[in-house]
Design a protein around this motif. Structure first.
Motif, PDB file in Angstrom:
ATOM      1  N   LYS A  66      -6.340  -1.786   0.187  1.00 38.60           N
ATOM      2  CA  LYS A  66      -6.429  -0.780   1.252  1.00 38.60           C
ATOM      3  C   LYS A  66      -5.541   0.426   0.947  1.00 38.60           C
ATOM      4  N   THR A  67      -4.285   0.126   0.610  1.00 34.90           N
ATOM      5  CA  THR A  67      -3.358   1.219   0.298  1.00 34.90           C
ATOM      6  C   THR A  67      -3.832   1.992  -0.932  1.00 34.90           C
ATOM      7  N   THR A  68      -4.313   1.253  -1.924  1.00 39.33           N
ATOM      8  CA  THR A  68      -4.810   1.897  -3.140  1.00 39.33           C
ATOM      9  C   THR A  68      -5.955   2.862  -2.803  1.00 39.33           C
ATOM     10  N   PRO A 112       1.654   7.424   5.324  1.00 37.09           N
ATOM     11  CA  PRO A 112       1.680   6.381   4.301  1.00 37.09           C
ATOM     12  C   PRO A 112       2.222   5.050   4.808  1.00 37.09           C
ATOM     13  N   GLU A 113       1.919   4.016   4.038  1.00 30.45           N
ATOM     14  CA  GLU A 113       2.443   2.683   4.334  1.00 30.45           C
ATOM     15  C   GLU A 113       3.972   2.739   4.337  1.00 30.45           C
ATOM     16  N   GLY A 114       4.580   2.101   5.313  1.00 29.68           N
ATOM     17  CA  GLY A 114       6.037   2.083   5.379  1.00 29.68           C
ATOM     18  C   GLY A 114       6.625   3.388   5.884  1.00 29.68           C
ATOM     19  N   LEU A 171      -4.319   6.629   8.137  1.00 28.21           N
ATOM     20  CA  LEU A 171      -3.111   5.927   8.568  1.00 28.21           C
ATOM     21  C   LEU A 171      -3.080   4.553   7.903  1.00 28.21           C
ATOM     22  N   ASP A 172      -1.961   4.273   7.218  1.00 27.38           N
ATOM     23  CA  ASP A 172      -1.830   2.992   6.523  1.00 27.38           C
ATOM     24  C   ASP A 172      -0.908   2.074   7.323  1.00 27.38           C
ATOM     25  N   GLU A 173      -1.499   1.153   8.043  1.00 28.42           N
ATOM     26  CA  GLU A 173      -0.779   0.178   8.868  1.00 28.42           C
ATOM     27  C   GLU A 173       0.250   0.819   9.793  1.00 28.42           C
ATOM     28  N   PRO A 174      -0.229   1.668  10.703  1.00 29.61           N
ATOM     29  CA  PRO A 174       0.718   2.343  11.604  1.00 29.61           C
ATOM     30  C   PRO A 174       1.397   1.404  12.583  1.00 29.61           C
TER      31      PRO A 174
HETATM   32 MG   LIG Z   1      -1.075  -1.729   1.822  1.00 25.05          MG
END
Ligand SMILES: [Mg+2]
Ligand SMILES: Nc1ncnc2c1ncn2[C@@H]1O[C@H](COP(=O)(O)OP(=O)(O)OP(=O)(O)O)[C@@H](O)[C@H]1O
Lengths: 244, 300
Positions: free
Chosen positions: A42-44, A84-86, A161-164
């Motif tokens: 997903k992040t990729t 981004p994630e994190g 949005l990556d895992e908000p």
């Molecule tokens: Mg990820």
């Protein structure tokens, strides 16, 4: 033709193929939820759309124009923004400075930066109270608000949005996702990566499930929420582990 | 006591030059974790460009303000172009490679600048016009302070103040501080990271060149070799203040200048470098983050 079209994306880390032909679309005013277990890709996918990674093959088309190979900052300038994630907020800068950087591409118009900041503060009044505080000292939830507010400063046409909701309490994550829905309702195309499938499907229009670098399911969010495989893998409570 | 104050004035003057060069190290390091060993030699190049303007081209006969402004501004711009060239052709192809390769390249750039100046100007000592600025001075209590010292320290402080305003007060400066923490997140803000790195190299070179011209005005004599020791002292200053930390580099510069002046005054000029490098080694061993350093990401 969709506003953002991703077609048959293949991305490698060294010899490891992380994405094995991902295709998905994003439409204005709609939320496309991207579900999948840890390491699914997903992040990729988001990093590739944003231009932080180069795909080996495949296309990313935004408003009819290919954006593969463009520099990340150019892609932001075209109207694709990512949380981004994190979170990746700038700890050493104040809340306001973080937002100013979110408005980097409109920095020549102080007036525009000011009005955008005002609308972010309206969305997240908590940030207004803390505008002069160092971002690193915000609580996790406040940092997530800042990360989203920062991405909204450029008024993107596509918001990723990556895992908000990662690390947020259930109440706070519901409120963050509600905000994401409001942003979409204003006409933004949203790509929402979430581990929390139940909440994501509840606000999304469409969804896809990624497993080990491939899209295995795609469709209406409501239909997917009823799908047996999705229920088993992502909505099953504590045993909810992706079969990978 | 009187001698102590005299040494202090000298130390602060020289320290302001070190501080300027140290800032160049620190700005560049803060953004790309690269120690640009050519920094001291850029200062030397700036000094030679200033000499060319003042002496060879006769700017020293122009009205004093014009002469001084030109002797600062043109070398600063020229050196900035050189540093951009170094970035583009020497460092950029290596930025994603090993640190050691970049470090060796940086040392190579230092030698390249020295040898280019040797080739162009020859090995002899060149002299700045000795009477460019009034050589007299005034008494600050019991201490004699020359107008030259006053002017040079004032210009240094002005440049440092300008840098701080730029880094703290502008969006580009904010982007520089953000880059010190997270390049990819900065890209996602729409920041052209390469352009900001270029800004850092331009600023570093301009500060170095200004210090070079000041050294020429202060010491009169310049030679193609002086950048090396200057660079090492300024590097020590940057490490002492916590490399990557802008106020730290300024404080470090003044501290090294004072240390040098006291050593020369109370011990002997021969011991200067020994003491300065003992400090460098001491800091690296005991507190590698420097006096004001925290985590690297937290600096600038
Ligand atoms: Mg990820
Ligand atoms: N920088 C990298 N180098 C090598 N492999 C990587 C790198 N980043 C990710 N991968 C691999 O690529 C695959 C996909 O990773 P990715 O981060 O896209 O997953 P994800 O779906 O976002 O997972 P999560 O839900 O845990 O965030 C994983 O197998 C991961 O190990």
């Amino acid at each position: 033709m969709a506003l953002l079209e991703v077609r048959d994306l293949h991305v490698f880390y060294g010899n490891i193929e992380a994405l094995k032909g991902i295709s998905l679309d994003a439409e204005p005013g709609q939320i496309m939820a991207i579900l999948g277990g840890n390491g699914a890709g997903k992040t990729t996918t988001l990093r590739t759309i944003s231009g932080l990674l180069r795909p080996r093959s495949g296309t990313v088309t935004f408003a009819g124009r290919s954006i593969v190979g463009l520099e990340a900052h150019v892609i932001v300038g075209m109207g694709l923004s990512q949380v981004p994630e994190g979170r990746r907020i700038f700890n050493v800068l104040t809340v306001e400075e973080n937002l100013n950087l979110g408005g980097y591409i409109i920095r020549s118009s102080r007036e525009l930066v000011r009005t955008r900041k005002a609308s972010v503060f309206k969305l997240f009044p908590r940030l207004a109270e803390r505008r002069a505080q160092l971002a690193g000292t915000l609580s996790g939830g406040e940092q997530q608000m800042l990360a989203i507010g920062r991405a909204l400063m450029s008024e993107p046409k596509v918001l990723m949005l990556d895992e908000p909701s990662l690390g947020l309490s259930p109440i706070l994550s519901r409120s963050v996702l509600k905000t994401v829905r409001e942003v979409a309702n204003r006409g933004t195309a949203v790509l929402l990566v979430e581990q929390n499938a139940r909440q994501a499907l509840a606000i999304a229009d469409r969804a896809c499930v990624i497993e080990t670098g491939s899209v295995v399911l795609q469709g209406d969010a409501a239909t997917l929420a009823k799908d047996e495989r999705v229920q088993k893998a992502y909505l099953g409570g504590f045993e909810a582990v992706a079969s990978g | 006591m009187h001698a102590f104050l005299e040494y202090t004035v000298t130390g602060l003057t020289v320290g302001s030059f070190y501080a300027l060069v140290a800032l160049g190290y620190t700005i560049v390091y803060g953004i790309i974790r690269l120690i640009n060993f050519a920094q001291g030699d850029l200062s030397m190049v700036g000094a030679f460009l200033g000499w060319t303007l003042l002496v060879s081209l006769g700017f020293e006969h122009l009205p004093i303000y014009l002469a001084v402004v030109a002797a600062f501004v043109i070398p600063m711009l020229g050196t900035a172009v050189i540093n951009l060239g170094i970035l583009q052709f020497a460092y950029k192809p290596l930025l994603r490679r090993s640190l050691l390769a970049i470090l060796i390249t940086a040392l190579g750039m230092s030698l390249l600048l020295q040898n280019t100046v040797l080739l162009v100007y020859g090995p002899s000592i060149n002299a700045y016009p000795p009477n460019l600025l009034p050589t007299t001075g005034f008494y600050l209590g019991p201490v004699h302070v020359t107008y030259v010292q006053t002017a040079l320290v004032a210009v240094s402080l002005l440049l440092m103040g300008g840098l701080v305003l730029f880094v703290q007060g502008t969006t580009i400066g904010t982007a520089m501080r953000a880059l010190a923490q997270d390049h990819d997140a900065a890209r996602l803000m729409g920041i052209n990271v390469d352009a900001i790195i270029r800004v850092a190299f331009v600023l570093g070179a301009m500060l170095a060149a200004a210090s070079g011209v000041m050294l020429g005005i202060y010491y009169i004599q310049i030679q193609f070799t002086f950048g090396f020791l200057l660079g090492l002292r300024a590097f020590t200053a940057a490490v002492l203040g916590g490399i990557g930390n802008i106020p730290g580099a300024m404080a470090g510069g003044f501290l090294i200048g004072l240390l040098e002046a006291y050593t020369t005054g109370y011990v002997s000029g021969k011991w200067e470098d020994v003491i300065v490098f003992a400090v460098l080694i001491g800091v690296l061993v005991v507190k590698p983050t420097g006096l004001f350093g925290e985590r690297v990401a937290e600096r600038m």
